[in-house]
Structure formats: structure tokens, C-alpha cells
Design a protein around this motif. Structure first.
Motif, mmCIF file in Angstrom:
data_model
loop_
_atom_site.group_PDB
_atom_site.id
_atom_site.type_symbol
_atom_site.label_atom_id
_atom_site.label_comp_id
_atom_site.label_asym_id
_atom_site.label_seq_id
_atom_site.Cartn_x
_atom_site.Cartn_y
_atom_site.Cartn_z
ATOM 1 N N SER A 114 0.792 -1.267 -0.091
ATOM 2 C CA SER A 114 0.037 -0.112 -0.103
ATOM 3 C C SER A 114 0.857 1.347 0.004
ATOM 4 N N ILE A 115 1.938 1.190 -0.710
ATOM 5 C CA ILE A 115 2.747 2.501 -1.017
ATOM 6 C C ILE A 115 2.311 3.158 -2.227
ATOM 7 N N THR A 116 2.039 4.321 -2.276
ATOM 8 C CA THR A 116 1.716 5.043 -3.244
ATOM 9 C C THR A 116 2.469 6.209 -3.732
ATOM 10 N N GLY A 117 2.675 6.765 -4.944
ATOM 11 C CA GLY A 117 3.413 7.752 -5.405
ATOM 12 C C GLY A 117 4.483 7.387 -6.626
ATOM 13 N N GLN A 118 4.858 8.130 -7.202
ATOM 14 C CA GLN A 118 5.674 7.980 -8.422
ATOM 15 C C GLN A 118 7.263 8.597 -8.349
ATOM 16 N N THR A 119 7.685 9.071 -6.944
ATOM 17 C CA THR A 119 8.992 9.887 -6.771
ATOM 18 C C THR A 119 9.742 8.955 -6.330
ATOM 19 N N LEU A 120 11.249 9.362 -6.233
ATOM 20 C CA LEU A 120 11.919 8.661 -5.471
ATOM 21 C C LEU A 120 11.974 8.888 -4.090
ATOM 22 N N PHE A 121 11.446 10.001 -3.508
ATOM 23 C CA PHE A 121 11.155 10.224 -2.160
ATOM 24 C C PHE A 121 9.922 9.044 -1.701
ATOM 25 N N ASP A 122 9.130 8.731 -2.584
ATOM 26 C CA ASP A 122 7.919 7.876 -2.222
ATOM 27 C C ASP A 122 8.283 6.333 -2.074
ATOM 28 N N VAL A 123 9.458 6.402 -2.839
ATOM 29 C CA VAL A 123 10.055 4.949 -2.619
ATOM 30 C C VAL A 123 11.029 4.861 -1.435
ATOM 31 N N CYS A 124 12.031 5.719 -1.513
ATOM 32 C CA CYS A 124 13.390 5.528 -0.940
ATOM 33 C C CYS A 124 12.901 5.801 0.755
ATOM 34 N N SER A 125 11.901 6.733 1.027
ATOM 35 C CA SER A 125 11.420 7.032 2.372
ATOM 36 C C SER A 125 10.749 5.753 3.123
ATOM 37 N N GLN A 126 10.425 4.667 2.496
ATOM 38 C CA GLN A 126 9.594 3.388 2.998
ATOM 39 C C GLN A 126 10.593 2.625 3.716
ATOM 40 N N ILE A 127 11.559 2.547 3.418
ATOM 41 C CA ILE A 127 12.540 1.447 3.981
ATOM 42 C C ILE A 127 13.919 2.118 4.514
ATOM 43 N N GLU A 128 14.528 1.028 5.532
ATOM 44 C CA GLU A 128 15.685 1.563 6.101
ATOM 45 C C GLU A 128 17.067 0.972 5.601
ATOM 46 N N ILE A 129 17.558 1.488 4.751
ATOM 47 C CA ILE A 129 18.886 1.293 4.052
ATOM 48 C C ILE A 129 19.714 2.241 4.431
ATOM 49 N N GLU A 130 20.909 1.817 5.154
ATOM 50 C CA GLU A 130 21.824 2.581 5.525
ATOM 51 C C GLU A 130 22.930 3.071 4.357
ATOM 52 N N ILE A 131 23.010 4.273 4.347
ATOM 53 C CA ILE A 131 23.937 4.703 3.154
ATOM 54 C C ILE A 131 25.242 5.302 3.551
ATOM 55 N N ILE A 132 26.277 4.636 3.463
ATOM 56 C CA ILE A 132 27.487 5.003 3.891
ATOM 57 C C ILE A 132 28.464 5.514 2.968
ATOM 58 N N ASP A 133 29.202 6.522 3.290
ATOM 59 C CA ASP A 133 30.147 7.234 2.140
ATOM 60 C C ASP A 133 31.350 6.334 2.493
ATOM 61 N N ILE A 134 31.959 5.754 1.158
ATOM 62 C CA ILE A 134 33.506 5.327 1.167
ATOM 63 C C ILE A 134 34.462 5.999 1.722
ATOM 64 N N ASP A 135 34.244 7.342 1.070
ATOM 65 C CA ASP A 135 35.269 8.489 1.528
ATOM 66 C C ASP A 135 35.346 8.505 3.024
ATOM 67 N N ASN A 136 34.461 8.494 3.855
ATOM 68 C CA ASN A 136 34.554 8.468 5.204
ATOM 69 C C ASN A 136 35.211 7.157 5.762
ATOM 70 N N LEU A 137 34.823 5.905 5.169
ATOM 71 C CA LEU A 137 35.761 4.836 5.694
ATOM 72 C C LEU A 137 36.899 4.895 5.383
ATOM 73 N N LEU A 138 37.565 5.499 4.449
ATOM 74 C CA LEU A 138 39.045 5.606 3.837
ATOM 75 C C LEU A 138 39.615 6.475 4.723
ATOM 76 N N LYS A 139 38.904 7.507 5.450
ATOM 77 C CA LYS A 139 39.648 8.586 6.163
ATOM 78 C C LYS A 139 39.906 7.826 7.665
ATOM 79 N N ASP A 140 38.890 7.044 8.095
ATOM 80 C CA ASP A 140 39.016 5.975 9.375
ATOM 81 C C ASP A 140 40.308 5.287 9.210
#
Length: 135
Positions: free
Chosen positions: A109-135
Motif C-alpha cells: 500500500s505504498i503510493t507515489g511516483q517519486t524517488l522520495f515515495d520509494v526511498c523513504s519507505q525502507i531503512e537502508i543505511e547509506i555509507i560514504d566510502i570516503d569516510n571509511l577511507l579516512k578512518d
């Protein structure tokens, strides 16, 4: 890897799309995108690829943590929060994935046509590779 985390499958080779995930451990599934988005460019292919990886993670039925490793995570997060970009247009070159996402949205029952409509529905962690390389 976290303490106690064990690699179950690793496939970072080019062309592995559709054959599983780049990394599967006993605790997470992950996709990696090593391409940097070009400044002042449309980045159409990069946008399609990273969104496809996001959707594949989203559709995977698992209790494992889902992670997307990218360069420029803030820029990609901003793109995923777009209320203008149409997800069907982005997946137009991948009709099978488009159909799977459409089915998932109807079933949940998810409605909408935009990326926001899709991407805001699920918890996926987005990690920046640059930050990993700095550590």
C-alpha cells in the motif's frame, strides 16, 4: 567487519548485477558503488545504477541489515529524497526490476511516483566510502 561477523558471499566483480549482492555476511547485505558522480553533469547512468542497487536491497526479504556503500553519500541521499524524479522513468531500462518494485508497492500500500515515495519507505543505511577511507 563487526565482531562475530562472517562473510558468506563476496562478489565485487563488474557485471555481477542480478547475480546477488556485492557482500553478504551473517549480519548484513550490501551493495557498493565506486563511481563518483560528476559535478555539473546529469549522471543519468550513475543515478539508474545506484537506484537499482537501492531497490534490489529494498526488495530482498531478509532480517539482515541493508547497506549501500557509495562515494558522495550526501548527494545520493539528497537525490533519493527528490519529490520530482520519477522512479518508473529511472527503472525504464530494467523492466523486470520496475515490475518487481511496482508489485511490492501495491502489496504494501505504498503510493507515489517519486524517488522520495520509494526511498523513504525502507531503512537502508547509506555509507560514504570516503569516510571509511579516512578512518
Amino acid at each position: 567487519l563487526e565482531p562475530g561477523e562472517v562473510i558468506e558471499n563476496l562478489s565485487l566483480a563488474a557485471g555481477a548485477e542480478g547475480e546477488g549482492f556485492d557482500l553478504v555476511t551473517n549480519k548484513r547485505i550490501a551493495e557498493f558503488k565506486f563511481a563518483r558522480w560528476q559535478e555539473e553533469r546529469a549522471n543519468g547512468m550513475r543515478k539508474r545504477q545506484v537506484f537499482s542497487d537501492f531497490v534490489n536491497l529494498m526488495l530482498q526479504p531478509t532480517s539482515k541489515k541493508k547497506v549501500l556503500y557509495v562515494y558522495g553519500a550526501e548527494r545520493i541521499k539528497k537525490y533519493f529524497s527528490s519529490k520530482r524524479a520519477n522512479w518508473k522513468k529511472l527503472l525504464s531500462k530494467n523492466p523486470e526490476l520496475c515490475s518487481q518494485l511496482d508489485k511490492h508497492m501495491i502489496e504494501n500500500s505504498i503510493t507515489g511516483q517519486t524517488l522520495f515515495d520509494v526511498c523513504s519507505q525502507i531503512e537502508i543505511e547509506i555509507i560514504d566510502i570516503d569516510n571509511l577511507l579516512k578512518d
